[in-house]
Scaffold this active site. Sequence first.
Site, mmCIF file in Angstrom:
data_model
loop_
_atom_site.group_PDB
_atom_site.id
_atom_site.type_symbol
_atom_site.label_atom_id
_atom_site.label_comp_id
_atom_site.label_asym_id
_atom_site.label_seq_id
_atom_site.Cartn_x
_atom_site.Cartn_y
_atom_site.Cartn_z
ATOM 1 N N GLU A 228 0.878 -1.173 0.000
ATOM 2 C CA GLU A 228 0.000 0.000 0.000
ATOM 3 C C GLU A 228 0.911 1.217 0.000
ATOM 4 O O GLU A 228 1.551 1.506 1.018
ATOM 5 C CB GLU A 228 -0.896 -0.011 1.238
ATOM 6 C CG GLU A 228 -1.708 -1.276 1.271
ATOM 7 C CD GLU A 228 -3.069 -1.070 1.871
ATOM 8 O OE1 GLU A 228 -3.968 -1.830 1.521
ATOM 9 O OE2 GLU A 228 -3.238 -0.151 2.686
ATOM 10 N N CYS A 262 -1.656 9.347 2.831
ATOM 11 C CA CYS A 262 -1.472 8.718 1.517
ATOM 12 C C CYS A 262 -2.531 9.231 0.555
ATOM 13 O O CYS A 262 -2.275 9.360 -0.632
ATOM 14 C CB CYS A 262 -1.534 7.206 1.636
ATOM 15 S SG CYS A 262 -3.000 6.628 2.484
#
Length: 456
Positions: A228, A262
């Site tokens: 991720e 993110c």
Amino acid sequence: MKIMNPATGAVIADVSAENSTAVRRKYELARAGQARWAKTPIRKRLETIAAFRARIVALHETLARTLTQEVGKPIRQSRNELNGVLGRIDFFLAESAKSLREEKVFADASQKLEERITHDPLGVVANISAWNYPYFVGSNVFVPALIAGNAVLYKPSEYATLTGLHIADMLHDAGVPRDVFVAVVGDGATGAALLRQPVDGVFFTGSYPTGARIAAAAGKRMIKVQLELGGKDPIYVCEDVDVKSAAAGVADGAFYNTGQSCCSVERIYVHDSIYDAFVAAFIAAVKGYKLGDPMDDATYIGAITRRPQLDVLRKQVADAKRKGAKLLTGGSVVRGKGNWFEPTVFGDVDHSMLLMKDESFGPIIGIQSVADDEAAVDLMNDTEYGLTAGVYTQDERRAKRILAQVHAGSVYWNCCDRVSPRLPWTGVGHSGIGVTLSTYGIQTFTRPKAWHLRSA
Ligand code: NAD
């Protein structure tokens, strides 16, 4: 390893990082513990996670303060993260037993044939984690991994070590055996040592360059690898919006967590007919943000957690200025103790600039005007990343038409910087591979086994 408070530069703790020998011992411990844990009924495993949830509630303020001290996150945002993680745990508590249940998918009496699927744990998994949302990104992995019967070797980021140790203590107090959830403390070298162990899966959250190194290290081992990674997430604002409220929403998406998310908004495209009005409303919203002591309830912009990131931000500012962007506010490191950067907004940017290409991961954003939807889609897709993307418009059909063309794991209509436990969290391109959250993010910690059963 010295743990620093990024807001002040003060050393707040000293912990010893683990070397290869210690990591090996921890791997052996987890390997020995896993088989017993897999045989523990799922009901019992779920009980320990429910008890972990209760520990988070009981220690809420202490945990929030530790998080703020070691990563510089404003205290209200630390509390928000802890509240948010409860909802994620609730989702896993409610959905895991159903998702992991043995399924009969076919039966034919005439052939005396049955087909079934079981979900076996992977075994011992490594969870190498990031610092920016340590409760979120950690629990996305270790909670479903444990529920599914895996042992977890958890390496918190070196920038969130104290939080990682809190997590380990709470899980152990909640009844997860010490040889089933094992914290491994250290920096990248410790992470690399962990990868050298014969683990059955690697679940990584962090940057694309480290993710690429991890993929290469795991390459020939034929183990499950989930990455991720970062993003350069775009928002397109159409001309039919309420400008003030869209500007406030997008500014929050860009600057929340001091831009260190993110899925922070990292690029903004605005229809040229409302560009000036949007920019004015956006700047007004940003000027309202209070930068300061992360322990203060009123603070919205906190410290930059990793000092080297200040150079990345400086470089993006200098590059944008040199290439003709218009600095609308901010633009500099804040002098004094700790790591601080002013909330920074550029107008008149284009894709020749680093600011519109590389992940900034800080309180800095560029706004570009676009002529129409087609130009916006082209620019949104002009990136190596693909984590999230969003559109602000009153027209649902237009939003869906645009979002269907955008390459991203998550798409947003009139919202941004949002994660739901019910939806899969995944990325395209350099944003990674694999999936957490949703029922996919439960089954991902298992190996589906196919049973072909014919009675004699
Ligand atoms: P990072 O890549 O610097 O570090 C992540 C982890 O990898 C840390 O625990 C670190 O110690 C470890 N590590 C470093 N080198 C290693 C090596 N050679 N072998 C094994 N482990 C190693 O990332 P970071 O600064 O902690 O996090 C910020 C990045 O994470 C940003 O790019 C952000 O977008 C991304 N991120 C992504 C998500 C997501 O869900 N997609 C969530 C949070 C953060």
